[in-house]
Design a protein around this motif. Sequence first.
Motif, PDB file in Angstrom:
ATOM      1  N   MET A  16       1.064  -1.141   0.570  1.00 21.12           N
ATOM      2  CA  MET A  16       0.025  -0.259   0.215  1.00 21.12           C
ATOM      3  C   MET A  16       0.868   1.075  -0.023  1.00 21.12           C
ATOM      4  O   MET A  16       0.240   2.335  -0.340  1.00 21.12           O
ATOM      5  CB  MET A  16      -0.947   0.286   0.934  1.00 21.12           C
ATOM      6  CG  MET A  16      -2.272   0.623   0.863  1.00 21.12           C
ATOM      7  SD  MET A  16      -3.504   0.752  -0.448  1.00 21.12           S
ATOM      8  CE  MET A  16      -3.297   1.906  -1.108  1.00 21.12           C
ATOM      9  N   ALA A  17       2.198   1.253   1.078  1.00 20.82           N
ATOM     10  CA  ALA A  17       3.075   2.378   0.623  1.00 20.82           C
ATOM     11  C   ALA A  17       3.859   3.001  -0.744  1.00 20.82           C
ATOM     12  O   ALA A  17       3.766   3.642  -0.985  1.00 20.82           O
ATOM     13  CB  ALA A  17       4.100   2.149   1.389  1.00 20.82           C
ATOM     14  N   LEU A  18       3.605   1.982  -1.266  1.00 24.23           N
ATOM     15  CA  LEU A  18       4.540   2.010  -3.160  1.00 24.23           C
ATOM     16  C   LEU A  18       2.666   1.995  -4.466  1.00 24.23           C
ATOM     17  O   LEU A  18       2.775   2.293  -4.963  1.00 24.23           O
ATOM     18  CB  LEU A  18       4.974   1.558  -3.274  1.00 24.23           C
ATOM     19  CG  LEU A  18       6.399   1.093  -2.378  1.00 24.23           C
ATOM     20  CD1 LEU A  18       7.202   0.487  -3.269  1.00 24.23           C
ATOM     21  CD2 LEU A  18       6.946   2.857  -2.744  1.00 24.23           C
ATOM     22  N   ASP A  19       1.397   1.654  -3.564  1.00 22.59           N
ATOM     23  CA  ASP A  19       0.249   1.433  -4.258  1.00 22.59           C
ATOM     24  C   ASP A  19       0.664   0.471  -5.111  1.00 22.59           C
ATOM     25  O   ASP A  19       0.006   0.902  -6.452  1.00 22.59           O
ATOM     26  CB  ASP A  19      -0.811   2.876  -4.917  1.00 22.59           C
ATOM     27  CG  ASP A  19      -1.666   3.068  -4.982  1.00 22.59           C
ATOM     28  OD1 ASP A  19      -2.476   1.975  -5.054  1.00 22.59           O
ATOM     29  OD2 ASP A  19      -2.067   3.863  -6.675  1.00 22.59           O
ATOM     30  N   ARG A  20       1.493  -0.361  -5.086  1.00 23.89           N
ATOM     31  CA  ARG A  20       1.617  -1.324  -6.637  1.00 23.89           C
ATOM     32  C   ARG A  20       2.321  -2.816  -6.345  1.00 23.89           C
ATOM     33  O   ARG A  20       2.229  -2.499  -4.527  1.00 23.89           O
ATOM     34  CB  ARG A  20       1.778  -0.858  -7.886  1.00 23.89           C
ATOM     35  CG  ARG A  20       3.525  -0.707  -6.692  1.00 23.89           C
ATOM     36  CD  ARG A  20       4.813   0.016  -7.846  1.00 23.89           C
ATOM     37  NE  ARG A  20       5.733   0.293  -7.542  1.00 23.89           N
ATOM     38  CZ  ARG A  20       7.266  -0.176  -7.587  1.00 23.89           C
ATOM     39  NH1 ARG A  20       7.362  -0.963  -7.663  1.00 23.89           N
ATOM     40  NH2 ARG A  20       7.844   0.675  -7.068  1.00 23.89           N
ATOM     41  N   VAL A  21       2.316  -3.898  -6.911  1.00 18.03           N
ATOM     42  CA  VAL A  21       2.786  -5.170  -6.185  1.00 18.03           C
ATOM     43  C   VAL A  21       3.998  -4.968  -6.709  1.00 18.03           C
ATOM     44  O   VAL A  21       4.558  -4.286  -7.547  1.00 18.03           O
ATOM     45  CB  VAL A  21       2.250  -6.476  -7.085  1.00 18.03           C
ATOM     46  CG1 VAL A  21       2.947  -7.735  -7.090  1.00 18.03           C
ATOM     47  CG2 VAL A  21       0.732  -6.372  -7.290  1.00 18.03           C
ATOM     48  N   THR A  22       5.029  -5.779  -5.486  1.00 16.35           N
ATOM     49  CA  THR A  22       6.436  -5.580  -5.617  1.00 16.35           C
ATOM     50  C   THR A  22       7.221  -7.381  -5.538  1.00 16.35           C
ATOM     51  O   THR A  22       6.096  -7.864  -5.729  1.00 16.35           O
ATOM     52  CB  THR A  22       7.132  -4.823  -4.434  1.00 16.35           C
ATOM     53  OG1 THR A  22       6.672  -5.343  -2.958  1.00 16.35           O
ATOM     54  CG2 THR A  22       6.453  -3.424  -4.050  1.00 16.35           C
TER      55      THR A  22
END
Length: 237
Positions: free
Chosen positions: A102-108
């Motif tokens: 959520m902090a980057l708003d994407r899948v890592t």
Amino acid sequence: MRSAADDLTFDGDRSSQDHVSGVPQARDLVLGEDDPRDASLEEHPVSEDVAWTGRIFNVNRLRVKLLDGRTAVRDVVRHPGAVAVVALTDEGRICLVRQFRMALDRVTVEIPAGKLDPGEDPLDAAHRELAEETGMQAKKMAYLTTIATSDGFCDELIHLYMATDLSYHQSSPDADEFINVDLVDLSELVDAVLDGRIEDAKTVVGALICDAIAHRLAPGEAAGPVNDPAGEGELDG
């Protein structure tokens, strides 16, 4: 509180700045606090209060005394610490987890990792997190290194391990964790790190350590057990 913090914060304000950094010296590597000059760099806490309490970490506000006698505010994230695992299969593939951050708003894409429980031994945590997130169980677990994730504002330390001799069992992620697991060739992961396509710090460090170990081993030389410099002893098995 914000106005008080602004009064004690000097970032960007150089109107009263009258000191310079030490002159660069060509020398052998000396680690922090092993140089006699380091004592003169220390900041001394005057007070520390919990500014915010969270589920995983707290944010504390410290008032510190600077070298020139002035005081400043330091906001510090207090974290219990974590582990991360480079899980290497017999075929030379690395176990990676895909999850939404959520902090980057994407899948890592990252190596398996998780925070330490209170009083938990990092080696035990490494076995636990690997099994929970990926279903992989390791017969051998070797300590690699410990990294400070962002020591400018956070005290979190992540202990990195290498897991080998793997077997697959049922995974058991946390209730709020939804994960997909990939097995990727180590060389492909290293290429992605060097190309800047992998940004996660623990994954970058883990991949590069594995690559360095592979290149430093003499032909035909087997990787022996790795000792934990923190004094926990041999972490193989």
